[in-house]
Design an enzyme around this catalytic site. Sequence first.
Site, PDB file in Angstrom:
ATOM      1  N   SER A 131     130.016  44.216 117.062  1.00  0.00           N
ATOM      2  CA  SER A 131     130.097  43.850 114.976  1.00  0.00           C
ATOM      3  C   SER A 131     129.806  42.108 115.437  1.00  0.00           C
ATOM      4  CB  SER A 131     131.008  44.245 114.396  1.00  0.00           C
ATOM      5  OG  SER A 131     130.695  43.498 113.045  1.00  0.00           O
TER       6      SER A 131
ATOM      7  N   ASP B 259     127.287  52.637 108.810  1.00  0.00           N
ATOM      8  CA  ASP B 259     126.902  51.003 108.247  1.00  0.00           C
ATOM      9  C   ASP B 259     125.855  50.178 107.896  1.00  0.00           C
ATOM     10  OD1 ASP B 259     127.982  48.572 109.392  1.00  0.00           O
ATOM     11  OD2 ASP B 259     127.838  48.889 111.749  1.00  0.00           O
TER      12      ASP B 259
ATOM     13  N   HIS C  35     131.189  51.987 110.524  1.00  0.00           N
ATOM     14  CA  HIS C  35     131.378  49.977 111.428  1.00  0.00           C
ATOM     15  C   HIS C  35     132.712  50.253 111.722  1.00  0.00           C
ATOM     16  CE1 HIS C  35     130.247  45.414 111.910  1.00  0.00           C
ATOM     17  NE2 HIS C  35     132.042  45.502 111.684  1.00  0.00           N
TER      18      HIS C  35
END
Length: 309
Positions: free
Chosen positions: A152, A252, A282
């Site tokens: 991320s 995601d 995610h």
Amino acid sequence: MRPLLRPLLKAFAAPRLNMREDYQKVRRLQRHLTALPRTRYRAASWRTVPGDPGSHVPVRVFQPREKRREDVLAFFHGGGWVTGDIESYTPACATMADLTGCVVVSVDYRLAPEHPFPAGLEDCYQVVRLLLDEPGRAGLVDPGRIVLVGDSAGGNLAAAVSLLLRERGHVGVRRQILLYPVTHWDHDPATTPFASVREHGADYRLTSTEVQDYMEMYVPDPEHRKDPRVSPLMAGDLTAQPRTLVITAELDLLRDEGEAYGQALSGAGTAVRIHRVPEALHGFITLPRFSRSLRDAYEVIDEFLEEPL
């Protein structure tokens, strides 16, 4: 994720924290959860000196139960540049060390909004530079065995560190693994160029509102959000980048921009593999080891690390 669970997860996704106001609450919750009793991990603390005078970056080194590779994975955690730390990612890093057979060096970079861009990025960069210049600190003989890894916001930092290394004339890192990375500045469903933001920006694990809040805290000046060190997809030159594995999650909102970055690197001559984990949300890298999404990702990571340099 089973299709029957999607409506349930969407229902729970409706009430959301205001990250700009509640990020401290999230950090306190993370500290509380990490204080719970759990298995002891084989880890040692190590500190290094970043570029800013008088400051230090805590680094935790994880040893695998069975060392199968000489690679060292320099890991940058997720959390939108605002939450997350060494403690909250300790289980994920211990899993990473065991499943890859590699030493994992987890970097506790400074967080926004107290330390906005580029503070956290510079911390990550300085740790990588030290590993390159003094590989013996992590048990390395060949600094070319360093692999940058991030999930991320941490994937964003890994990509940005690679760009900085080239920009500042340093070589040595040959591979990077970007897990559902942030690579673009615009996550507004009305203006984004990515379909996944429009499709999943209000669902499941992460929302477009949260990502935009994180971005505003990390980079308060809107003009700086288009800087390639914040949005790697905005880079005009993506040549001379490490061989790259991009892993995205099907459900995601960051899926398409991560894959677009992989395609852009490939177009610039970098060897790239892009893998989308089906039915994944995610943040799946922090799931328990029996998770199907986690197992899928590590099979691909294992293959990537096995490829000859």
